[in-house]
Design a protein around this motif. Structure first.
Motif, mmCIF file in Angstrom:
data_model
loop_
_atom_site.group_PDB
_atom_site.id
_atom_site.type_symbol
_atom_site.label_atom_id
_atom_site.label_comp_id
_atom_site.label_asym_id
_atom_site.label_seq_id
_atom_site.Cartn_x
_atom_site.Cartn_y
_atom_site.Cartn_z
ATOM 1 N N ARG A 124 5.616 -6.894 14.782
ATOM 2 C CA ARG A 124 6.961 -7.420 15.039
ATOM 3 C C ARG A 124 7.460 -8.219 13.843
ATOM 4 O O ARG A 124 8.623 -8.121 13.445
ATOM 5 C CB ARG A 124 6.971 -8.315 16.296
ATOM 6 C CG ARG A 124 6.469 -7.613 17.540
ATOM 7 C CD ARG A 124 7.403 -6.482 17.979
ATOM 8 N NE ARG A 124 8.557 -6.982 18.717
ATOM 9 C CZ ARG A 124 8.543 -7.235 20.036
ATOM 10 N NH1 ARG A 124 7.463 -6.991 20.751
ATOM 11 N NH2 ARG A 124 9.612 -7.688 20.632
ATOM 12 N N PHE A 125 6.546 -9.027 13.314
ATOM 13 C CA PHE A 125 6.908 -9.828 12.152
ATOM 14 C C PHE A 125 7.365 -8.939 11.005
ATOM 15 O O PHE A 125 8.300 -9.267 10.273
ATOM 16 C CB PHE A 125 5.715 -10.682 11.712
ATOM 17 C CG PHE A 125 6.038 -11.610 10.582
ATOM 18 C CD1 PHE A 125 6.581 -12.868 10.817
ATOM 19 C CD2 PHE A 125 5.807 -11.234 9.265
ATOM 20 C CE1 PHE A 125 6.903 -13.723 9.756
ATOM 21 C CE2 PHE A 125 6.118 -12.084 8.203
ATOM 22 C CZ PHE A 125 6.666 -13.324 8.454
ATOM 23 N N SER A 126 6.697 -7.803 10.877
ATOM 24 C CA SER A 126 7.003 -6.915 9.751
ATOM 25 C C SER A 126 8.366 -6.243 9.898
ATOM 26 O O SER A 126 8.796 -5.525 9.009
ATOM 27 C CB SER A 126 5.918 -5.856 9.595
ATOM 28 O OG SER A 126 6.142 -4.798 10.509
ATOM 29 N N GLU A 127 9.024 -6.460 11.023
ATOM 30 C CA GLU A 127 10.377 -5.917 11.165
ATOM 31 C C GLU A 127 11.445 -6.996 10.979
ATOM 32 O O GLU A 127 12.640 -6.713 11.065
ATOM 33 C CB GLU A 127 10.547 -5.256 12.543
ATOM 34 C CG GLU A 127 9.647 -4.036 12.686
ATOM 35 C CD GLU A 127 10.095 -3.119 13.819
ATOM 36 O OE1 GLU A 127 10.950 -3.551 14.628
ATOM 37 O OE2 GLU A 127 9.591 -1.984 13.889
ATOM 38 N N LEU A 128 10.978 -8.178 10.711
ATOM 39 C CA LEU A 128 11.878 -9.327 10.630
ATOM 40 C C LEU A 128 12.305 -9.566 9.180
ATOM 41 O O LEU A 128 11.483 -9.509 8.282
ATOM 42 C CB LEU A 128 11.098 -10.547 11.138
ATOM 43 C CG LEU A 128 11.834 -11.796 11.578
ATOM 44 C CD1 LEU A 128 12.768 -11.499 12.738
ATOM 45 C CD2 LEU A 128 10.805 -12.850 12.004
ATOM 46 N N ASP A 129 13.573 -9.812 8.985
ATOM 47 C CA ASP A 129 14.021 -10.128 7.633
ATOM 48 C C ASP A 129 15.310 -10.950 7.680
ATOM 49 O O ASP A 129 15.748 -11.362 8.766
ATOM 50 C CB ASP A 129 14.197 -8.844 6.807
ATOM 51 C CG ASP A 129 15.152 -7.862 7.457
ATOM 52 O OD1 ASP A 129 16.248 -8.301 7.882
ATOM 53 O OD2 ASP A 129 14.805 -6.668 7.569
ATOM 54 N N ASP A 130 15.903 -11.190 6.510
ATOM 55 C CA ASP A 130 17.105 -12.030 6.435
ATOM 56 C C ASP A 130 18.219 -11.584 7.382
ATOM 57 O O ASP A 130 18.935 -12.416 7.941
ATOM 58 C CB ASP A 130 17.686 -11.994 5.007
ATOM 59 C CG ASP A 130 16.818 -12.705 3.990
ATOM 60 O OD1 ASP A 130 15.687 -13.104 4.331
ATOM 61 O OD2 ASP A 130 17.269 -12.844 2.835
ATOM 62 N N SER A 131 18.347 -10.264 7.555
ATOM 63 C CA SER A 131 19.486 -9.775 8.331
ATOM 64 C C SER A 131 19.421 -10.244 9.786
ATOM 65 O O SER A 131 20.457 -10.464 10.412
ATOM 66 C CB SER A 131 19.571 -8.244 8.261
ATOM 67 O OG SER A 131 18.479 -7.654 8.923
#
Lengths: 407, 407, 407, 407
Positions: free
Chosen positions: D281-288
């Protein structure tokens, strides 16, 4: 339709384009005293180490004038009233600030025209130009001599943070390819202001000044005082001294017309003042005279003269040892004896080829860059920085050197 | 611990750092023939227009060697076998390619040593150096003369897309500050490959070649053939011709030792081949001899010589008119008559000061840059570009000029 | 003492420093419509090929405003009278010229808000801002719409050689690292003048224009129409179309609040005009909405939607074939059948993943850049260049492409 | 004919071209964990002050890999044996060094996933990638963890003078346009050597290190700790804390799928270790995700959440006061009371909007950069410089701040 550009824009690799704003500057640039600076290299023989460092004093003078224009713009935008006459004069003053430099910038001062500093000659040349220009240089000369009440204008011409320094540090860094020595002159200039009639740097420019100090220090040790550059410069001084010495003993030796009088006569400041022709002769002298002379001297029968000349022309530079402590008399003697043994040179000859001396550098002269705080307070940079201490900034680093032929 | 750097890294404002990889090149750089190039400006008097353009041929030679190293690396990475000897020789060849250039690059060729091209002298100098180096230059000379089977190596030294050209275009653009003339040599080099023993540019480099062609064209019209630069160059040619003429009539005139023989004797290719001493004398000649001579000639009693000399030294350049059609005899005459009327000059004198001629430039020599397609096909750039047509690329633009003193 | 700088100086990697001269511009920059441009990338997904190309439209707008300031200065120096109001308005107009751009610059236009061009939205946004600013934008809007008599001001905002173009070409070249695409905007601007109420380029700037045309062409083929960039852009369009399609059929799918209305409703220009709220919603939309949606859609059960989303997010870009001739129906079919066979996709699904189209570029639109000769004559660049022919300049290069999943 | 380039050359505005030498690195760059870094800005909201500073962590990772390649080349040229496996692993290690960074680089660490450092997540991600790559990352992970005997390789990845630092300082300076912060990484790298299994800088690089220290310090105060940047970063932390707080109390609020779990659950290091899905899940998280959330939260009924969100989105940044002494409780109270009075906020609300804290910077961590003298001696830079004293270098400059809404 507006009038088309009249060649008043000069391409400059450092700043992109330089616009010559003042007609007076444009006219001055055409004068043969200023044109002569095209034949005086800014960094002498440094190009023996940094092959790109072949820029001349003309270009530097024009660059410093450009920075002056920029600085005056910034100050005006901040509400400092500067008249058109003052601006023109300040630009003229910086354009002419180096006009008295001789061949290879400093080579002559320590060899054949001892006791005459380039500043003296600059002053003489400026007055002579002022006559030719019918007094149009009056104000420029007052600013140059710090003889004008608005002293911040002089500070832009000559101080710890003048436009001369900003241009030469930037330009020397650029041409030598020592990119680390680059000084952010555009940002420093944007941070300038005037307070209590002096040039100050606004508080938020303090890191830029730190960087300026360090970049300057880097340029000193990496370029201006680079061991090989030093070696070449001392060799140049030695060869000119030897030539002068021989000439004074009546030994015939080649000379260009422009160089001749300086080689054969002992001229000092008084002579320059007394005889206007001497300045005229000086104004025909440049790097090419020294180069041609040395090329000819390679074939001279005096071994010291020919050896030094050939070594410089062919770039066989002397070895130079640098260290913190001075060299003892015995070390110098040992070095000379070696020359005697290897090449069978006389004591007199070796004394002309082995040279000791010292160089030193100070990160900051102790005071002179003023920081203006938002509160209105002004502090000297040495007190303002939380990174440098005054002691450290003012510490003078001195190195002693011994310079002698290889092998 | 690895050994520390041994001064084999050279700072360069254009490329950052240049590493001298081959010991042979390092040794060659120390030779006085190569050191002499430090005293030959790359662009002659162009710095009269572009004050930054004061770089010399030594720097260019080292830069071209750097690009050669880069190009050989790229080719090797693509699987082209290049032996260490070949690489060394190619680097040596490009380092020496300009060694025969005289003062101000081309000034002498059209004035005092007519009929001897700098290429001839380069060849002579290389063989002499080869003797001194005990044959270590054999392969370099073969590559230089296109006398080595792997002809792509010669193409890197001399062709429409050689390392000479890439360096000088880039360097001249950099130093003159004509930023638009910048050539993307790094990208072009990355696109190089070898096919059918010739240098080719990979298909996707085609836009870089278009850009190269246009940048080159821009440099021609904006720098190399700039009207003021042309004027200065023609004046230089005129002054040397006049001096030679006077010398041949026994009129005494100042000369440096190195210049003397070339001024007083009519030397051609045969003399250079017959008498080794002439080459030796040539190897002592550089820009400084011409500068010193002109400075002295300012005071010569021959009005043409002194007028031309003073005009160059003080940068009072002649007016130059450029146009598509040639100038008619009457136009030239009118111009001369004006001189006679204004300055009371004789017909003989004015004929030495008014000059006509023509210059031309071609965007692309018609063929020579090969594009390699992914399919393996090779096409000449003139056929490959969808932006340029062959006719257009090969069109020669010629301009005629008339050059004469102002006022 | 002058007042200290008030944050009106902006650091810019391209130009060094940008000074915001007009208070109106400063205020406009604070408006949320302008701030939104910070979240709209200038080059969409080009950073998938050129990782540095991540600059946004806000920065471009500020850069174009800077060039406008420079251009107005140059024109004033040449004697063109430009009032303070006109200068301010021209700067405001260029600052706002792109304000209507949606996410990824063009992605929406061809997918979910068809028929509404960003220019329409820009106009709507400007009038709404003008209301908020109490009419201070009146003149800016007239200049923007070419509704002001002094038409050269509009030409600086929008023409073949406007400040928009000069900034984006320079900025895109800078950020993408495609150094060859660099345009010499500073020199071009110095060559601008006004004649017959139009922007003209002085004669000696003609080579700069040639270089501009070629650099622009290079940027098109190497960046804007780079095959991988095209592939990414078409995939973006496909995924948005698919999402809109699913939404219109009532299939539930994740959306951010800002995106929702545009996904679920068929909006055209009339809706924007009729309902002010739609513009407000649009003004909250930016790249991040599309990114978040695609990240969520990776897990959607619709295979086309999830496949496209995952491919974009993980940068598994479709293969794209480019050629001069169009692709035949059979070629497209073969491609789709392959998908069916490999992944068992339905015909409907494959029709959403295989895409054909065409792109084209023209070096020069045929007319619009005017060259001013010293004689006062004005000619279009197509006629003025001796290097390009009008036919060549106007030739439209068209390429056809076929785009489909790899493997 | 050699094979044509296979897209392994990347244009980079900072270094010109980057060649990806190792196939492993090329494969890693395609992994979605690495691709995710394209959506994580390197400098968070610094672009609110420096509009050019929009580069992302992907670009930085690739740049650091490039410098690693350069450094390994230099060391090999100096005779340090480095196997192909070691080189590949060192490059892979630096490419992945930042892989665990969350949105806006540090925003989450201090707000919603407390106690989980990005280094922890990097380690987890690397092992997961190593599984996918069948153990090809074994050596890279050992080097990364300083668990490989040749410790100088780790030092190139992580130390006072690692390739991470050299890249980010240079890149941040470049993109922010703070040209004075430029670090001469190419020269520093050329001066590197290995002695006693550690990375050392050769003696003549000492001025470059001085310059590096000062440039780094300048970047800290001028960019990383710029007051407006700090304000934006603290606001980001405050808004995320508020959202998490509301979520934990069951208040419904918009979230993207990727953000949801981190907002609604209290996750720490143990959770990441225990449940592999959390990392996914974390790996899908970003600035956007953060941007979209804040845009939605602008309309939330919680006044603190909506006020903070709107302020960030519209760039209405809080005022920040910086000073040497800490702020007293009363000063903070006064500030809060003002909010209560002006906007009628509750005590609880104001406590979420007024924030105090401290920042500090040290020019040099006290030790870690080793200078190698020609004598073979190694000294720490703090002892080696004659310009800086150890005390000064190690002095920690601490500033206290108070941050609160304007007006």
């Amino acid at each position: 339709m507006g009038p088309q550009n009249k060649h008043k824009i000069i391409n400059d690799p450092v700043y992109g384009f330089i616009t010559v704003r003042h007609a007076l500057c444009f006219d001055l640039m055409d004068h043969r005293y200023v044109q002569r600076l095209r034949r005086i290299s800014q960094l002498g023989l440094s190009h023996y180490v940094y092959p790109g460092a072949v820029h001349n004093r003309f270009h530097h003078a024009v660059g410093a004038m450009h920075l002056m224009q920029e600085a005056l713009d910034v100050l005006r935008e901040k509400g400092i009233a500067i008249s058109r006459e003052e601006a023109e004069a300040a630009c003229a003053a910086i354009l002419l600030h180096d006009i008295g430099h001789g061949p290879f910038s400093h080579a002559l001062e320590h060899s054949i025209v001892r006791g005459v500093h380039h500043e003296d000659i600059s002053t003489l040349m400026m007055s002579r130009m002022n006559e030719a220009f019918g007094g149009r240089l009056d104000l420029a000369i007052r600013i140059f001599n710090d003889d004008y009440p608005r002293r911040f204008l002089h500070a832009l011409v000559s101080s710890q943070l003048d436009m001369d320094r900003l241009d030469y540090l930037g330009r020397d860094s650029f041409y030598s390819g020592v990119a680390e020595g680059k000084v952010g002159s555009d940002r420093i200039i944007k941070m300038l202001n005037v307070a209590e009639d002096q040039i100050v740097v606004e508080e938020k420019g303090i890191y830029s000044i730190e960087k300026f100090i360090v970049a300057r220090r880097l340029m000193y040790w990496q370029v201006y005082l680079h061991r090989t550059v030093l070696s070449a410069e001392y060799m140049l001084m030695l060869v000119l001294r030897r030539a002068k010495d021989l000439a004074s003993h009546g030994v015939p030796l080649f000379s260009t017309p422009a160089l001749s009088i300086f080689l054969h006569e002992a001229l000092d400041r008084a002579h320059f003042l007394a005889d206007p022709d001497i300045l005229e002769r000086f104004s025909e002298l440049d790097d090419s005279d020294i180069l041609c002379a040395m090329k000819a001297w390679q074939h001279h029968e005096d071994r010291v003269l020919s050896f030094l000349s050939r070594s410089i022309v062919e770039r066989r530079l002397f070895r130079i040892e640098l260290r913190d402590a001075p060299f003892a008399e015995e070390e110098v003697d040992r070095c000379r004896r070696m020359l005697t043994e290897t090449w069978g040179m006389s004591v007199e000859e070796t004394s002309k080829l082995v040279h000791t001396g010292q160089i030193s550098n100070q990160a900051y002269a102790g005071s002179g860059i003023h920081i203006l705080y938002k509160t209105g307070e002004i502090r000297d940079f040495a007190q303002a920085s939380d990174h440098f201490t005054p002691e450290l900034l003012q510490r003078k680093v001195t190195k002693h050197f011994l310079c002698y032929p290889k092998n």
